[in-house]
Design a protein around this motif. Structure first.
Motif, short mmCIF file in Angstrom:
data_model
loop_
_atom_site.label_atom_id
_atom_site.label_comp_id
_atom_site.label_asym_id
_atom_site.label_seq_id
_atom_site.Cartn_x
_atom_site.Cartn_y
_atom_site.Cartn_z
N GLY A 200 6.51 6.09 -3.79
CA GLY A 200 5.57 6.19 -3.10
C GLY A 200 5.28 4.78 -2.46
O GLY A 200 3.99 4.49 -2.14
N ASP A 201 4.96 4.01 -3.10
CA ASP A 201 4.50 2.63 -3.08
C ASP A 201 5.01 1.56 -1.76
O ASP A 201 4.59 0.59 -1.50
N MET A 202 5.95 2.65 -1.47
CA MET A 202 6.54 1.72 -0.21
C MET A 202 6.72 2.71 1.17
O MET A 202 6.38 2.08 2.36
N VAL A 203 5.90 4.03 0.76
CA VAL A 203 5.58 4.70 2.12
C VAL A 203 4.24 4.65 2.71
O VAL A 203 2.85 4.54 1.98
N VAL B 291 1.56 15.92 -3.68
CA VAL B 291 1.61 16.02 -5.28
C VAL B 291 3.48 15.52 -5.43
O VAL B 291 3.64 17.36 -5.06
N SER B 292 4.11 15.07 -6.49
CA SER B 292 6.09 14.86 -6.57
C SER B 292 5.43 15.21 -7.74
O SER B 292 5.31 14.60 -8.40
N HIS C 185 1.24 11.43 -4.83
CA HIS C 185 0.77 11.53 -6.42
C HIS C 185 2.00 12.35 -7.35
O HIS C 185 2.07 13.27 -7.67
N PRO C 186 2.69 11.04 -7.96
CA PRO C 186 4.07 11.43 -8.93
C PRO C 186 3.36 12.50 -10.02
O PRO C 186 2.23 12.11 -10.81
#
Length: 281
Positions: free
Chosen positions: A103-106, A84-85, A112-113
Motif C-alpha cells: 500500500g505504501d508503494m502504490v 479497504v484491504s 486502508h489495510p
C-alpha cells in the motif's frame, strides 16, 4: 470517492458472492514438495484434502508477496480511488503486513489495510459487510469504523481432531499439543490477540459442540439479530445437521455453512469444526 474491497483467499467467500459484490481477492498458496498451488485458483478444497491423504509429507503454506499485492492494487487503481484491504490475522500470517507494505508503494490509490485478527468465514463477515457498505457509497473511514465496531462482538471457536498439525506449523505450542494428544482432550480454540490459543479443554467432541452452542446462545439472547457460520473440514453432513438444529433453536440467527480451505486446513487437519457469529447492526 469510489471504494473497492480486497481480501485474501482464506476468507473462503464463495465465488458467486465475490462476483456479486465486486470483491477483489489475492490467494495464498500451499506447496506439496516442489509443486505450489494457489488455493481456490489452482486447487479446490476437495482436491487438497484428497492430496493430503495420499502425500507422505504435510504441505507448506505461503502468503502472497508484496509484488502480488502491488499488482492487484495497481489494477484496482484503474477504477477506484481507495481500497479497504481485509486480511487474516497478522498473528498467524504475514499477509496483512505484505498488504501494508504494498500500500505504501502504490500511487493514485488510498490503501486502508485491516487486520481481521481471525480467519475463514469469520474474516469473510468483515469482507461482506465492507463490500455492501462500499456499494452503498460509504467512505473508507465509515467502513473501517463499522469493522472496528463488529470486532467488539465477533466471535469464533473451533475444535480440531488432531493438534499435531497446528503444533508442526508453529501456530500452537508443541507443549499444548502434547497435552491434548496424551489426555485425548478436544480443546476448544479461538483467536486471542491475533494468535490461536486454547479457550477451554474439553474431553469429547460432543461436549465441545455443546460448549460452542452455549456461547452462541449467550450472545443470541442479547441480540435482536445475528449472523453465524458453521465451518468444517470435510464434515459437510455434520455441519448441515448442526445448522438445521441450531436454526430451529435460534430464529434470530441467520446461519450459513463454510469450510476450512487448503491453507487453513494445512494447519488444522481434516475433521475440524467451528462456529462463529456477530451481531447485525
Amino acid at each position: 470517492m469510489k471504494t473497492a474491497v480486497l481480501t485474501d483467499s482464506t476468507a473462503y467467500i464463495p465465488q458467486e458472492q465475490l462476483d456479486h459484490w465486486n470483491i477483489y481477492m489475492v490467494p495464498l498458496s500451499v506447496t506439496f514438495g516442489d509443486e505450489s498451488y494457489r488455493e481456490l485458483v489452482d486447487i479446490t478444497t476437495k482436491e487438497f484434502y484428497e492430496k493430503v491423504r495420499t502425500e507422505k509429507d504435510l504441505p507448506k503454506t505461503s502468503q502472497p508477496s508484496v509484488g502480488d499485492f502491488t499488482t492487484k492494487f495497481e489494477e484496482i487503481a484503474n477504477d477506484y480511488d481507495a481500497v479497504v484491504s481485509i486480511h487474516l490475522s497478522s498473528g498467524i500470517s504475514g499477509t496483512y503486513q505484505a498488504a501494508v507494505s504494498a500500500g505504501d508503494m502504490v500511487d493514485g490509490l488510498e490503501v486502508h489495510p485491516f487486520d481481521s485478527e481471525i480467519s475463514c468465514m469469520a474474516q469473510g463477515f468483515y469482507v461482506l459487510e465492507a463490500a455492501q457498505m462500499a456499494q452503498d457509497g460509504a467512505t473508507p473511514d465509515e467502513i473501517l469504523n463499522r469493522l472496528k465496531e463488529m470486532k467488539q462482538d465477533l466471535n469464533a471457536y473451533f475444535m480440531v481432531d488432531d493438534l499435531s498439525h497446528l503444533a508442526r506449523g508453529g501456530r500452537l505450542t508443541g507443549a499444548q499439543a502434547m497435552v491434548g494428544s496424551l489426555l485425548q482432550v478436544k480443546p476448544l480454540l479461538h483467536f486471542e490477540d491475533t494468535k490461536i490459543v486454547p479457550f477451554e479443554k474439553i474431553r469429547t467432541s460432543k461436549k465441545a459442540y455443546k460448549r460452542m452452542e452455549n456461547l452462541l446462545s449467550e450472545a443470541a439472547e442479547e441480540a435482536e439479530q445475528m449472523k453465524a457460520v458453521i465451518i468444517h473440514a470435510e464434515r459437510e453432513e455434520t455441519a448441515n445437521k448442526w445448522k438445521d438444529e441450531l436454526s430451529e433453536k435460534y430464529p434470530n440467527v441467520e446461519f450459513v455453512i463454510s469450510y476450512f480451505g487448503p491453507v487453513i486446513g494445512t494447519h488444522l487437519g481434516e475433521g475440524g469444526l467451528g462456529l462463529g457469529w456477530y451481531k447485525v447492526k
